[in-house]
Design a protein around this motif. Structure first.
Motif, PDB file in Angstrom:
ATOM      1  N   CYS A 267      39.154  30.862  44.420  1.00 30.43           N
ATOM      2  CA  CYS A 267      38.889  31.357  43.018  1.00 30.43           C
ATOM      3  C   CYS A 267      40.276  31.951  41.713  1.00 30.43           C
ATOM      4  O   CYS A 267      40.976  32.659  41.615  1.00 30.43           O
ATOM      5  CB  CYS A 267      38.446  33.456  43.270  1.00 30.43           C
ATOM      6  N   SER A 272      36.174  29.861  38.587  1.00 28.07           N
ATOM      7  CA  SER A 272      35.349  30.770  36.790  1.00 28.07           C
ATOM      8  C   SER A 272      35.160  31.464  38.030  1.00 28.07           C
ATOM      9  O   SER A 272      34.579  31.824  38.720  1.00 28.07           O
ATOM     10  CB  SER A 272      34.682  30.629  36.584  1.00 28.07           C
ATOM     11  N   THR A 273      35.459  33.163  38.015  1.00 25.44           N
ATOM     12  CA  THR A 273      34.735  34.021  38.829  1.00 25.44           C
ATOM     13  C   THR A 273      33.814  34.839  37.139  1.00 25.44           C
ATOM     14  O   THR A 273      33.126  35.050  37.888  1.00 25.44           O
ATOM     15  CB  THR A 273      36.266  35.736  38.656  1.00 25.44           C
ATOM     16  N   CYS A 275      30.570  33.600  36.159  1.00 26.82           N
ATOM     17  CA  CYS A 275      29.105  33.139  37.330  1.00 26.82           C
ATOM     18  C   CYS A 275      28.197  32.101  36.219  1.00 26.82           C
ATOM     19  O   CYS A 275      27.451  31.161  36.777  1.00 26.82           O
ATOM     20  CB  CYS A 275      27.995  33.973  38.256  1.00 26.82           C
ATOM     21  N   TYR A 280      32.461  28.591  38.874  1.00 22.81           N
ATOM     22  CA  TYR A 280      31.899  29.980  39.186  1.00 22.81           C
ATOM     23  C   TYR A 280      32.182  28.975  41.081  1.00 22.81           C
ATOM     24  O   TYR A 280      31.511  28.512  41.397  1.00 22.81           O
ATOM     25  CB  TYR A 280      29.814  30.232  39.258  1.00 22.81           C
ATOM     26  N   CYS A 281      33.197  30.583  41.088  1.00 19.55           N
ATOM     27  CA  CYS A 281      33.511  30.210  42.873  1.00 19.55           C
ATOM     28  C   CYS A 281      32.988  30.968  43.485  1.00 19.55           C
ATOM     29  O   CYS A 281      33.377  31.107  45.084  1.00 19.55           O
ATOM     30  CB  CYS A 281      35.522  30.600  42.817  1.00 19.55           C
TER      31      CYS A 281
END
Ligand code: 0X9
Ligand code: ZN
Ligand code: ZN
Length: 452
Positions: A267, A272-273, A275, A280-281
């Motif tokens: 991340c 991206s954190t 969602c 998204y990670c």
């Protein structure tokens, strides 16, 4: 009504179409833009983030750069305002796809026509997951001398993940080459290649000395579809889905970019954190069962694994470590040399140009990728291969390009595999080596003759 639904249930993939649930992208366009200066970059970044556009290349607005190519899908309702906004900062654009639903629709027609006429397994069409499951079974049954089917793990939606092991009996210790396809759902050409690869090896191993040489030392492990839930979703509901299908924030959004979920600089850049993001990670490293399944396997076999290949599309790249940093690992000189050899063999087939390099240097940074995680475990020959095309059809590569794409990719992949084979099994390499010894002996003899 009851009858229609029952039929749809049996056919499975038809349900969303019957109920009108399939996203059709009517009137959407794909634009190509090359910003010429910093101001234009900022402007384009603003447009992309404020209107939540679907960036295809790069994946995130912050990775847009001066004079590098941008591909972006614009929903039909946003076309007018987005184009106006671009004119305001003198951004010019090309229309790559004028009407996405037409392009998608024309391919569905071809699919229906072709599928009816061919009874044998057709490697030149895209197959839905149930056909690929069946194909895996058939390959293992028909060629039980060479191919076996193994269980790797379960997906988020509880589907089994199977890989094929191609192995010849041998007395000596063997090494492993891994290849996975379809970690990103919409990159349909990738699973098509994994199937092609297995077919080629099985078909040609009796006559092809190079395949025979490799199979003496190496077992090939092929995972035809890594992101099975996502792949199925691209057939039923959204052809352009990328991620897995896990549920987040109680259904506010779905899916993790599995190629950001590995435990390596997790991340950081290029993921991206959020969602809802396409990169998204996930909630934590290896949060996804699909990631975990691959990780467990590689952990278990890493002392024997000498090469890891992960197949994507599109952009025509052979990429080496790192994605997470512009630094180059010690192995770079050698791995990039092999990538260049592979690209040149690939080009000989149909003239297709590939670029080689480390991903972070060629395009944008991406952390948490399988390629980097595997590399940092100590497996230097870890490659991401981005297949055709270069922007004409993007993820919607027409079926008539499956065969040429697979032929050329086969040439590239075999070059890499042969290189690692010859590196780790030098004394068992080809007969040309024997000639070399003879030559050396002869020249020693000659030297002695001359000296006396
Ligand atoms: O962004 C990705 O995950 C890959 N590209 S794609 O368009 N198929 O999504 C490339 C990852 C490259 N990774 C490294 N060089 N580590
Ligand atoms: Zn056989
Ligand atoms: Zn991909």
């Amino acid at each position: 009504m009851y009858l229609i639904l029952w039929n749809a249930g049996v056919l499975g993939i038809l349900i969303p179409q019957v109920l009108g649930m399939k996203i059709n992208y009517d009137g959407d366009q794909v634009l190509k833009i090359i910003p010429q200066n910093k101001d234009q970059v900022l402007c384009l970044q603003n447009i992309c983030s404020s209107s939540q556009l679907d960036l295809w290349k790069p994946l995130q607005p912050e990775d847009i750069n001066v004079r590098s190519v941008v591909h972006v899908r614009i929903p039909s309702v946003a076309l007018q305002p987005v184009k106006e906004a671009m004119l305001h900062c003198s951004l010019s654009f090309n229309i790559l796809v004028g009407n996405l639903s037409q392009l998608l629709g024309s391919q569905e027609e071809i699919k229906l026509r072709r599928r009816r006429s061919i009874s044998d397994y057709d490697y030149t069409i895209y197959h839905p997951m149930e056909e690929i499951y069946n194909w895996i079974n058939v390959m293992a049954e028909k060629h039980s001398d060479l191919v076996t089917q193994h269980y790797l793990g379960f997906t988020y939606e509880s589907r089994p993940m199977h890989y094929l092991k191609i192995s010849k009996p041998s007395k000596g210790p063997k090494k492993i080459v891994w290849m996975d396809c379809g970690i990103h759902a919409r990159e349909w050409i990738a699973p098509a290649f994994c199937q092609w690869f297995v077919k080629e090896i099985v078909q040609n191993q009796e006559n092809d000395p190079r395949i025979q040489k490799i199979l003496k030392n190496i077992d090939l492990y092929v995972l035809p579809v890594l992101n099975i839930d996502g792949y199925i979703y691209t057939w039923t509901t959204d052809r352009l889905w990328r991620k897995s299908r896990s549920k987040h924030e109680s259904g506010a959004c779905y899916g993790v970019d599995l190629n950001r979920n590995f435990n390596v600089k997790w991340c950081n850049f290029g993921s991206s954190t959020n969602c809802t993001s396409n990169s998204y990670c996930g909630a934590s490293p290896e949060s996804e069962p699909e990631t975990k399944a691959v990780v467990d396997f590689v952990e278990r076999t890493k002392s024997d694994m000498i090469c890891f290949l992960t197949i994507h599309s599109y952009s025509q790249y052979i990429l080496t470590a790192y994605g997470y940093s512009k630094d180059l690992p010690k192995s770079y000189n050698e791995t990039i040399k092999v990538a260049a050899m592979a690209a040149s063999e690939l080009k000989k087939k149909h003239g297709t140009d590939y670029q080689v390099g480390s991903f972070a240097n060629l395009l944008y940074e991406a952390s948490g990728t399988s390629q980097d995680w595997v590399h940092d475990l100590g497996i230097d020959f870890s490659y991401t291969i981005e297949l055709r095309d270069n922007g004409t059809y993007q993820f919607i590569l027409p079926e008539d390009q499956i065969q040429p794409t697979c032929e050329e990719t086969m040439a590239g992949v075999m070059t890499i595999i042969e290189y690692v084979n010859d590196k780790y099994f030098p004394n068992k390499a080809s007969t040309s080596c024997g000639n070399l010894h003879l030559y050396a002996l002869l020249s020693t003899f000659l030297t002695i003759v001359v000296m006396t």
